[in-house]
Design an enzyme around this catalytic site. Structure first.
Site, PDB file in Angstrom:
ATOM      1  N   CYS A 114       2.608 -19.306 -85.155  1.00 26.11           N
ATOM      2  CA  CYS A 114       3.749 -20.156 -85.530  1.00 26.11           C
ATOM      3  C   CYS A 114       3.374 -21.259 -86.508  1.00 26.11           C
ATOM      4  O   CYS A 114       4.255 -21.885 -87.100  1.00 26.11           O
ATOM      5  CB  CYS A 114       4.388 -20.764 -84.292  1.00 26.11           C
ATOM      6  N   HIS A 254       8.546 -27.015 -86.318  1.00 25.18           N
ATOM      7  CA  HIS A 254       8.629 -25.617 -85.886  1.00 25.18           C
ATOM      8  C   HIS A 254       9.624 -25.550 -84.729  1.00 25.18           C
ATOM      9  O   HIS A 254       9.603 -26.387 -83.831  1.00 25.18           O
ATOM     10  CB  HIS A 254       7.237 -25.147 -85.443  1.00 25.18           C
ATOM     11  N   ASN A 284      12.855 -18.977 -81.466  1.00 28.24           N
ATOM     12  CA  ASN A 284      11.576 -19.240 -82.133  1.00 28.24           C
ATOM     13  C   ASN A 284      11.248 -18.040 -83.032  1.00 28.24           C
ATOM     14  O   ASN A 284      10.972 -16.953 -82.530  1.00 28.24           O
ATOM     15  CB  ASN A 284      10.499 -19.441 -81.058  1.00 28.24           C
TER      16      ASN A 284
HETATM   17  N1  ACO Z   1      15.085 -17.289 -66.841  1.00 26.90           N
HETATM   18  C1  ACO Z   1      15.094 -17.845 -65.603  1.00 26.90           C
HETATM   19  N2  ACO Z   1      13.994 -18.356 -65.021  1.00 26.90           N
HETATM   20  C2  ACO Z   1      12.864 -18.312 -65.717  1.00 26.90           C
HETATM   21  C3  ACO Z   1      12.781 -17.751 -67.013  1.00 26.90           C
HETATM   22  C4  ACO Z   1      13.961 -17.232 -67.564  1.00 26.90           C
HETATM   23  N3  ACO Z   1      13.992 -16.686 -68.784  1.00 26.90           N
HETATM   24  N4  ACO Z   1      11.519 -17.870 -67.460  1.00 26.90           N
HETATM   25  C5  ACO Z   1      10.819 -18.473 -66.479  1.00 26.90           C
HETATM   26  N5  ACO Z   1      11.629 -18.729 -65.420  1.00 26.90           N
HETATM   27  C6  ACO Z   1      11.287 -19.376 -64.162  1.00 26.90           C
HETATM   28  C7  ACO Z   1       9.821 -19.260 -63.845  1.00 26.90           C
HETATM   29  O1  ACO Z   1       9.536 -18.019 -63.230  1.00 26.90           O
HETATM   30  C8  ACO Z   1       9.619 -20.434 -62.911  1.00 26.90           C
HETATM   31  O2  ACO Z   1      10.073 -20.047 -61.626  1.00 26.90           O
HETATM   32  P1  ACO Z   1       9.255 -20.495 -60.294  1.00 26.90           P
HETATM   33  O3  ACO Z   1       9.317 -22.005 -60.321  1.00 26.90           O
HETATM   34  O4  ACO Z   1      10.045 -19.864 -59.203  1.00 26.90           O
HETATM   35  O5  ACO Z   1       7.887 -19.961 -60.486  1.00 26.90           O
HETATM   36  C9  ACO Z   1      10.601 -21.491 -63.434  1.00 26.90           C
HETATM   37  O6  ACO Z   1      11.527 -20.781 -64.261  1.00 26.90           O
HETATM   38  C10 ACO Z   1       9.940 -22.582 -64.238  1.00 26.90           C
HETATM   39  O7  ACO Z   1       9.051 -21.993 -65.176  1.00 26.90           O
HETATM   40  P2  ACO Z   1       8.219 -22.881 -66.142  1.00 26.90           P
HETATM   41  O8  ACO Z   1       7.334 -21.985 -66.948  1.00 26.90           O
HETATM   42  O9  ACO Z   1       7.589 -24.009 -65.394  1.00 26.90           O
HETATM   43  O10 ACO Z   1       9.384 -23.477 -67.068  1.00 26.90           O
HETATM   44  P3  ACO Z   1       9.275 -24.517 -68.223  1.00 26.90           P
HETATM   45  O11 ACO Z   1      10.210 -25.619 -67.983  1.00 26.90           O
HETATM   46  O12 ACO Z   1       7.834 -24.861 -68.565  1.00 26.90           O
HETATM   47  O13 ACO Z   1       9.850 -23.699 -69.473  1.00 26.90           O
HETATM   48  C11 ACO Z   1       9.057 -22.519 -71.385  1.00 26.90           C
HETATM   49  C12 ACO Z   1       9.192 -22.520 -69.876  1.00 26.90           C
HETATM   50  C13 ACO Z   1      10.452 -22.531 -71.979  1.00 26.90           C
HETATM   51  C14 ACO Z   1       8.319 -21.259 -71.803  1.00 26.90           C
HETATM   52  C15 ACO Z   1       8.290 -23.787 -71.835  1.00 26.90           C
HETATM   53  O14 ACO Z   1       7.107 -23.919 -71.087  1.00 26.90           O
HETATM   54  C16 ACO Z   1       7.922 -23.730 -73.307  1.00 26.90           C
HETATM   55  O15 ACO Z   1       8.772 -23.774 -74.177  1.00 26.90           O
HETATM   56  N6  ACO Z   1       6.623 -23.681 -73.605  1.00 26.90           N
HETATM   57  C17 ACO Z   1       6.155 -23.637 -74.976  1.00 26.90           C
HETATM   58  C18 ACO Z   1       6.127 -22.226 -75.392  1.00 26.90           C
HETATM   59  C19 ACO Z   1       6.089 -22.071 -76.884  1.00 26.90           C
HETATM   60  O16 ACO Z   1       6.568 -22.903 -77.621  1.00 26.90           O
HETATM   61  N7  ACO Z   1       5.534 -20.964 -77.317  1.00 26.90           N
HETATM   62  C20 ACO Z   1       5.533 -20.606 -78.664  1.00 26.90           C
HETATM   63  C21 ACO Z   1       4.343 -21.123 -79.350  1.00 26.90           C
HETATM   64  S1  ACO Z   1       4.402 -20.768 -81.009  1.00 26.90           S
HETATM   65  C22 ACO Z   1       3.660 -19.258 -81.316  1.00 26.90           C
HETATM   66  O17 ACO Z   1       2.561 -19.181 -81.799  1.00 26.90           O
HETATM   67  C23 ACO Z   1       4.397 -18.034 -80.966  1.00 26.90           C
END
Ligand code: ACO
Length: 327
Positions: A114, A254, A284
């Site tokens: 990214c 980004h 994204n």
């Molecule tokens: N729908 C419903 N529930 C979900 C989903 C979904 N799509 N995805 C995860 N959950 C659940 C999880 O299983 C977890 O459940 P649990 O508590 O029972 O275990 C709960 O939601 C919370 O999960 P978290 O991972 O703690 O949620 P968080 O608030 O951290 O959000 C997210 C997750 C959106 C992925 C966030 O961490 C994020 O944006 N991280 C950065 C990721 C990113 O930007 N990546 C791209 C990088 S750039 C590149 O190079 C591609």
């Protein structure tokens, strides 16, 4: 003496097909509410099965050239930032060179996930600043939907397909790219990767059975790293340009998660209204996101000559970086 480098044209292209959060509710155990509140994403674009990354890149490049009033034959270099190349080789940039008819251009891809667009800007900048080339096309393009595991709700809701492009040219005025910062921490490589399909885990039945050909991500850890690294690189790049956060007119981050963007503007004490956000429409789009956002900002008429833009990104590697541009 290094030459100045400006962006003389922008372009973007998104596939027509829209996949909404409600569509995803029918595919996996998720909800529109969860996706919107945790990420800011409402829908994303998905390329059809006959479309590859170069097809999106070609359309974005044509628009950027048109806006820069440049002919394809005038392009000296094409840089495509992508982690979803058409194939292992030739590079996607070669297909773009053929597709737009840039018969005098050299062409290669770069891989910084990214952060690819910022890395691409930095590379293109060097070729012009050194005097080697006059016209460089930098394109970020992805068909991320091909490397997303559509059974993994932790990742598949986040990404989309698209392409964004800019034309870089020399300038002797007080404008253009003022400073760039690039950073990498290979110790964090395991936080975000596609482990299969390369020389470490070549494609074979075992790789496919373990779904190693799809994105694996520790989202929580990437989130924390993202906020800290974006704040650090933005402060650093502004200092290099002898500017302060209050001098910034537009921040073009980004588009990974609206909560990351909110945390960034809060920590930098930059008015959140100055952040360009289009994640709700596209999700994204990895290396494409900044190119698309810049193009939309240019066409929004909110951007005025002489204004300061800071753009920043983080991604797999982990890699991150930022760039200051005087428009
Ligand atoms: N729908 C419903 N529930 C979900 C989903 C979904 N799509 N995805 C995860 N959950 C659940 C999880 O299983 C977890 O459940 P649990 O508590 O029972 O275990 C709960 O939601 C919370 O999960 P978290 O991972 O703690 O949620 P968080 O608030 O951290 O959000 C997210 C997750 C959106 C992925 C966030 O961490 C994020 O944006 N991280 C950065 C990721 C990113 O930007 N990546 C791209 C990088 S750039 C590149 O190079 C591609």
């Amino acid at each position: 003496m290094l030459k100045g480098v400006k962006i003389s044209g922008t372009g973007s292209f998104l596939p027509d097909r829209i996949l909404t959060n409600h569509d995803l509710e029918k595919m996996i155990d998720t909800s529109d509410e969860w996706i919107k509140t945790r990420t800011g994403i409402c829908e994303r674009r998905i390329a059809d099965e006959n479309t590859a990354t170069s097809d999106l890149a070609i359309e974005a490049a044509k628009k950027a050239l048109k806006n820069a009033h440049k002919k394809p034959e005038e392009v000296d270099l094409i840089i495509v930032a992508t982690v979803t190349p058409d194939m292992i080789f030739p590079s996607t940039a070669c297909f773009v060179q053929r597709g737009i008819g840039a018969k005098h251009a050299a062409a290669f891809d770069i891989s910084a996930a990214c952060s690819g667009f910022i890395y691409g800007l930095a590379v293109g900048y060097q070729f012009i600043a050194s005097g080697m080339y006059d016209t460089v096309l930098v394109i970020g393009a992805e068909v991320y939907s091909r490397i997303v595991d559509w059974t993994d709700r932790n990742t598949c809701v986040l990404f989309g397909d698209g392409a964004g492009a800019v034309v870089l040219e020399p300038t002797n005025k007080d404008e253009g790219i003022l400073a760039i910062d690039l950073e990498t921490d290979g110790n964090t490589a395991e936080l975000l990767m596609v482990p299969g399909g390369g020389s470490r885990n070549p494609i074979c039945q075992k790789t496919l059975d373990h779904r190693l050909n799809f994105v694996k991500m520790k989202g929580n850890e990437v989130f924390k790293f993202a906020v800290n690294s974006l704040v650090k690189t933005t402060r650093k790049v502004l200092a290099k340009a002898k500017l302060k956060p209050e001098d910034v007119d537009h921040i073009v981050p980004h588009q990974a998660n609206v909560r990351i963007i909110d945390a960034l503007t809060k920590k930098l004490k930059i008015d959140p209204e100055k952040a360009f956000i289009n994640i709700e429409k596209y999700g994204n789009t990895s290396a494409a996101s900044i190119g698309i956002a810049l193009d939309e900002l240019v066409h929004s008429k909110k951007l005025k000559k002489g204004q300061i833009i800071v753009t920043n990104a983080f991604g797999g590697g982990l890699t991150w970086g930022a760039c200051v541009i005087k428009w």
